[in-house]
Design a protein around this motif. Structure first.
Motif, short mmCIF file in Angstrom:
data_model
loop_
_atom_site.label_atom_id
_atom_site.label_comp_id
_atom_site.label_asym_id
_atom_site.label_seq_id
_atom_site.Cartn_x
_atom_site.Cartn_y
_atom_site.Cartn_z
N ALA A 31 0.84 -1.20 0.00
CA ALA A 31 0.00 0.00 0.00
C ALA A 31 0.87 1.26 0.00
N TRP A 32 1.97 1.23 0.76
CA TRP A 32 2.89 2.37 0.77
C TRP A 32 3.54 2.57 -0.61
N VAL A 33 4.01 1.50 -1.20
CA VAL A 33 4.61 1.59 -2.54
C VAL A 33 3.59 2.16 -3.52
N ASN A 34 2.38 1.63 -3.48
CA ASN A 34 1.34 2.10 -4.37
C ASN A 34 1.07 3.59 -4.15
N THR A 35 1.01 3.99 -2.89
CA THR A 35 0.73 5.39 -2.56
C THR A 35 1.81 6.32 -3.11
N PHE A 36 3.06 6.03 -2.76
CA PHE A 36 4.12 6.99 -3.05
C PHE A 36 4.72 6.87 -4.45
N PHE A 37 4.58 5.71 -5.09
CA PHE A 37 5.15 5.55 -6.43
C PHE A 37 4.12 5.61 -7.54
N PHE A 38 2.84 5.51 -7.20
CA PHE A 38 1.80 5.53 -8.22
C PHE A 38 0.76 6.62 -7.98
N ALA A 39 0.15 6.64 -6.80
CA ALA A 39 -0.92 7.61 -6.53
C ALA A 39 -0.38 9.04 -6.42
N VAL A 40 0.68 9.23 -5.65
CA VAL A 40 1.22 10.58 -5.47
C VAL A 40 1.65 11.19 -6.81
N PRO A 41 2.36 10.45 -7.67
CA PRO A 41 2.70 11.05 -8.97
C PRO A 41 1.46 11.44 -9.79
N LEU A 42 0.39 10.66 -9.70
CA LEU A 42 -0.83 11.04 -10.42
C LEU A 42 -1.44 12.31 -9.83
N HIS A 43 -1.41 12.41 -8.51
CA HIS A 43 -1.89 13.65 -7.87
C HIS A 43 -1.02 14.83 -8.28
N ASN A 44 0.30 14.61 -8.34
CA ASN A 44 1.20 15.68 -8.78
C ASN A 44 0.90 16.10 -10.21
N GLN A 45 0.57 15.13 -11.04
CA GLN A 45 0.23 15.41 -12.43
C GLN A 45 -1.03 16.28 -12.51
N ILE A 46 -2.03 15.94 -11.71
CA ILE A 46 -3.25 16.77 -11.67
C ILE A 46 -2.92 18.16 -11.19
N GLY A 47 -2.12 18.24 -10.13
CA GLY A 47 -1.74 19.54 -9.58
C GLY A 47 -0.98 20.41 -10.57
N ALA A 48 -0.20 19.75 -11.44
CA ALA A 48 0.58 20.48 -12.44
C ALA A 48 -0.23 20.78 -13.69
N GLY A 49 -1.45 20.26 -13.75
CA GLY A 49 -2.30 20.52 -14.91
C GLY A 49 -1.94 19.70 -16.14
N LYS A 50 -1.30 18.56 -15.94
CA LYS A 50 -0.86 17.72 -17.06
C LYS A 50 -1.79 16.52 -17.22
N ASP A 51 -2.48 16.46 -18.35
CA ASP A 51 -3.35 15.34 -18.69
C ASP A 51 -4.26 14.97 -17.50
#
Length: 135
Positions: A82-102
């Motif tokens: 769950a930690w790996v999923n959170t920090f290596f998959f979910a967080v980058p997707l949230h960062n992508q949304i925050g940056a306005g990318k796709d």
């Protein structure tokens, strides 16, 4: 054991609400509106989820220090996943949304990525319920 149950139950409730309500609702936003709202969402949800995650990890590690068994190791492996999923998959997707990318695609991917955490944290809670009832 009761503290572990409380932390694990808190994460189960949180992750199921996220899986069934929060992430699917992202598709209802205009991408610009989602990006604008997303910054405050991530700050607020982090204030809830991070203490639960650290508390869960700490209590499960403490339990392991009291005696090692296969079920406790399985729970820790699930927590680690769950930690790996959170920090290596979910967080980058949230960062992508925050940056306005796709934004639209990232929001869709969050539902899929989060399904793995939902399974992991649900299984950890199930393990703890089993151990609690076994006593």
């Amino acid at each position: 054991m009761t503290n572990k149950l409380l932390f694990d139950f808190g994460l189960v409730v949180l992750i199921w609400m996220t899986q069934l309500i929060v992430y699917p609702s992202f598709a209802q936003f205009d991408p610009a509106d989602l990006q604008r709202w997303h910054g405050s969402y991530t700050i607020r949800i982090t204030l809830i989820v991070l203490p639960l995650m650290f508390g869960q990890l700490g209590l499960h590690l403490y339990g392991l220090s009291q005696g090692v068994n296969t079920i406790q190791i399985a729970a820790l492996v699930l927590i680690g996943l769950a930690w790996v999923n959170t920090f290596f998959f979910a967080v980058p997707l949230h960062n992508q949304i925050g940056a306005g990318k796709d934004i639209t695609e990232a929001a869709k991917q969050l539902v899929t990525v989060n399904a793995y955490r939902t399974v992991c944290w649900s299984a950890v809670f199930g393990i703890d319920v089993y151990l609690f009832l076994k006593k």
